[in-house]
Motif scaffolding. Structure first.
Motif, PDB file in Angstrom:
ATOM      1  N   LEU A   1      45.047  35.194  28.967  1.00 47.19           N
ATOM      2  CA  LEU A   1      44.953  33.737  28.990  1.00 47.19           C
ATOM      3  C   LEU A   1      46.345  33.156  29.149  1.00 47.19           C
ATOM      4  O   LEU A   1      47.332  33.717  28.667  1.00 47.19           O
ATOM      5  CB  LEU A   1      44.305  33.226  27.700  1.00 47.19           C
ATOM      6  CG  LEU A   1      42.856  33.667  27.448  1.00 47.19           C
ATOM      7  CD1 LEU A   1      42.358  33.102  26.122  1.00 47.19           C
ATOM      8  CD2 LEU A   1      41.939  33.242  28.590  1.00 47.19           C
TER       9      LEU A   1
ATOM     10  N   THR B   1      38.177  29.052  32.583  1.00 45.23           N
ATOM     11  CA  THR B   1      38.671  30.411  32.338  1.00 45.23           C
ATOM     12  C   THR B   1      39.926  30.460  31.477  1.00 45.23           C
ATOM     13  O   THR B   1      40.246  31.520  30.930  1.00 45.23           O
ATOM     14  CB  THR B   1      38.985  31.122  33.667  1.00 45.23           C
ATOM     15  OG1 THR B   1      40.068  30.446  34.331  1.00 45.23           O
ATOM     16  CG2 THR B   1      37.764  31.169  34.570  1.00 45.23           C
ATOM     17  N   GLY B   2      40.684  29.361  31.386  1.00 46.18           N
ATOM     18  CA  GLY B   2      41.948  29.379  30.660  1.00 46.18           C
ATOM     19  C   GLY B   2      43.038  30.117  31.403  1.00 46.18           C
ATOM     20  O   GLY B   2      44.030  30.536  30.804  1.00 46.18           O
ATOM     21  N   ARG B   3      42.889  30.247  32.726  1.00 45.50           N
ATOM     22  CA  ARG B   3      43.821  31.021  33.535  1.00 45.50           C
ATOM     23  C   ARG B   3      44.282  30.202  34.740  1.00 45.50           C
ATOM     24  O   ARG B   3      43.513  29.418  35.308  1.00 45.50           O
ATOM     25  CB  ARG B   3      43.136  32.313  33.994  1.00 45.50           C
ATOM     26  CG  ARG B   3      42.917  33.305  32.866  1.00 45.50           C
ATOM     27  CD  ARG B   3      41.727  34.216  33.089  1.00 45.50           C
ATOM     28  NE  ARG B   3      41.786  35.079  34.263  1.00 45.50           N
ATOM     29  CZ  ARG B   3      42.383  36.265  34.305  1.00 45.50           C
ATOM     30  NH1 ARG B   3      43.043  36.720  33.248  1.00 45.50           N
ATOM     31  NH2 ARG B   3      42.334  37.008  35.411  1.00 45.50           N
TER      32      ARG B   3
ATOM     33  N   PRO C   1      39.079  36.172  22.691  1.00 47.26           N
ATOM     34  CA  PRO C   1      38.717  36.562  24.053  1.00 47.26           C
ATOM     35  C   PRO C   1      38.627  38.076  24.166  1.00 47.26           C
ATOM     36  O   PRO C   1      39.136  38.809  23.298  1.00 47.26           O
ATOM     37  CB  PRO C   1      39.881  36.018  24.885  1.00 47.26           C
ATOM     38  CG  PRO C   1      41.055  36.064  23.958  1.00 47.26           C
ATOM     39  CD  PRO C   1      40.484  35.724  22.602  1.00 47.26           C
TER      40      PRO C   1
ATOM     41  N   PRO D   1      41.777  28.777  24.759  1.00 44.30           N
ATOM     42  CA  PRO D   1      42.240  29.334  23.481  1.00 44.30           C
ATOM     43  C   PRO D   1      41.921  28.445  22.285  1.00 44.30           C
ATOM     44  O   PRO D   1      41.600  28.941  21.192  1.00 44.30           O
ATOM     45  CB  PRO D   1      43.755  29.470  23.680  1.00 44.30           C
ATOM     46  CG  PRO D   1      43.952  29.521  25.150  1.00 44.30           C
ATOM     47  CD  PRO D   1      42.883  28.666  25.727  1.00 44.30           C
TER      48      PRO D   1
END
Length: 462
Positions: free
Chosen positions: A369, A76-78, A363, A353
């Motif tokens: 992010l 998820t990049g989170r 996104p 990213p």
């Protein structure tokens, strides 16, 4: 006819602009566990080749010290508290030799918890950008149908949805755990699972290489210990570990140099995985796609049962560097320098990213992010803009700000200067009270930001 030819030209141009992406994640592979590092007898010639023709990172971190939340951030990049998957999805009773029946398992945490369906994965984003998307291996984001890869942006899935399996039966403490698509399968029972994942990854690649840009998320369970009960297991008693399973031909490579049988099997599993990665590399080369393919490799967390993570302190499940800092390699001939080692501060939050930048897409506007495109850093054209990183596992907390590391956990606490003390041996809390307070304040501010985000399941109360 002119419009048709223009359409074909635009499509071919888009295809050329979008490289193949192969993201490989190993399981519990420690920071020093590559032969190119040279501190252990482990043999990884193919990963060494990727490093020699690409970039290896020395200061690369994941977002959690064990698998589920770490892998959730990769997808998820989170940060885990932002995407909601901030603890393990597992059945703890297996620690005490408990075998679940299929009906009990169907309502257990391993079947009912997973990555919130509101979360957007890298599979979702790259599929929307025109990629063929495949997931092979350890998913670990939930096993109910709504959580599985085919519902999360992937066109193809063969693997297991839970934390771990037996390498041969493909069961998790007695429960058959492999899926083909959305359906459980026992078609490969008895086959060594790394070989199965290699076969399925190659199938997906051969279906799309040179025809359509592909994104392969190949998430090995190797060299994680097997989710199996040894013969001496007593129900209700804390189980002893089986350790890692590996084919005898690979274990035999280490018997003369490694006296500990479990460690020999750990190294053997790494080498077998490395051979599978080598076949992927050869397939890309044979298809003439080497310069159009980005390989990325990392471990999901620090090593466990691997003979130690020196020069780092600690291991998997700890907030020491040995639990959070992992091996990282990126290789893209012609786009990334060959044989470069970067000491820049980068993390798995940068993966999404970066892949979106490589695919020349963005996104969704409503997605926050927590990382940035690190391609210029890997190319040596820029310094990392990352100044800090924060971790929390229940009551265990840690932060890195610049070269300072602070942790407060049941397994240890202190303030360390990583620029001079990578092994976290000298606690500077008493000598640097102003730095200690700054670190604690920064952590508190980060926690406040995480708590203010839109609620996500499965653990948060909302």
């Amino acid at each position: 006819m002119r419009y048709f030819l223009l359409f074909l030209f635009v499509c071919s141009s888009l295809l050329a602009a979008q490289p193949n992406i192969i993201l490989i994640v190993s399981d519990d592979q420690g920071y020093p566990d590559l032969s190119c590092i040279g501190t252990k007898p482990v043999k990884t010639p193919n990963l060494d080749k990727l490093a020699a023709t690409g970039v290896r990172g020395t200061d690369f971190y994941v977002t959690w010290c064990a698998c589920t939340p770490s892998r959730g951030s990769i997808l998820t990049g989170r940060y885990p508290p932002r995407n909601g998957l901030y603890d393990m999805v597992r059945n703890d009773l297996v620690n005490y030799g408990y075998v679940y029946s299929l009906s009990e398992y169907s309502v257990s945490p391993e079947m009912t918890l997973g990555l919130d369906p509101k979360e957007v994965t890298i599979g979702d984003m790259l599929k929307k950008a025109g990629y063929a998307t495949g997931c092979v291996g350890k998913w670990d984001m939930g096993q109910a149908k709504r959580y599985l890869p085919l519902q999360r942006g992937f066109d193809f899935f063969y693997g297991h949805g839970n934390n771990g399996i037996d390498y041969y039966t493909h069961e998790r403490y007695g429960v058959p755990s492999l899926f083909r698509g959305n359906e459980r399968t026992q078609e490969d029972r008895g086959k060594y699972i790394t070989d199965v994942f290699r076969r399925e990854a190659l199938y997906f690649m051969n279906e799309h290489l040179g025809r359509k840009p592909l994104f392969l998320y190949l998430a090995f369970n190797a060299p994680h210990s097997a989710s199996s009960f040894p013969e001496d297991t007593v129900a209700g008693k804390k189980k002893s570990g089986v350790g890692v399973q590996a084919p005898e031909e690979y274990v035999a490579m280490y018997r003369d140099t490694v006296k500990d049988e479990k460690l020999a099997r750990y190294y053997a599993a790494v080498t077998c995985m490395d051979d599978a990665i080598g076949e992927l590399m050869k397939t890309v080369e044979k298809a003439g796609q080497s310069e159009n393919t980005l390989f990325l490799f990392l471990s999901d967390n620090g090593g466990s049962g691997n003979g130690g993570n020196a020069p780092l302190r600690g291991s998997k499940s700890t907030m020491w560097e040995g639990g959070l800092r992992v091996p990282f390699i990126a290789c893209w001939p012609g786009k990334l320098p060959a044989g470069k080692v970067t000491n820049e501060f980068i993390t798995s939050l940068e993966l999404v990213p970066t892949l979106l930048g490589v695919a020349e897409t963005t996104p969704p506007q409503d997605i926050t992010l927590d990382g940035f495109d690190m391609l210029p850093i890997l190319q040596g054209k820029a310094k990392s803009s990352r100044q800090d990183m924060f971790w929390q596992r229940q009551d265990d907390k840690a932060a890195r700000v610049g070269h300072w590391k602070w942790l407060d956990s049941a397994k240890g606490k202190g303030l360390y200067d990583l620029s001079t003390d990578i092994g976290e041996t000298k606690d500077l809390s008493q000598e640097k009270p102003e730095v200690l307070k700054m670190m604690q304040d920064r952590f508190t501010a980060w926690r406040r930001e995480m708590d203010a985000t839109e609620p996500r399941g499965p653990f948060r109360d909302y």
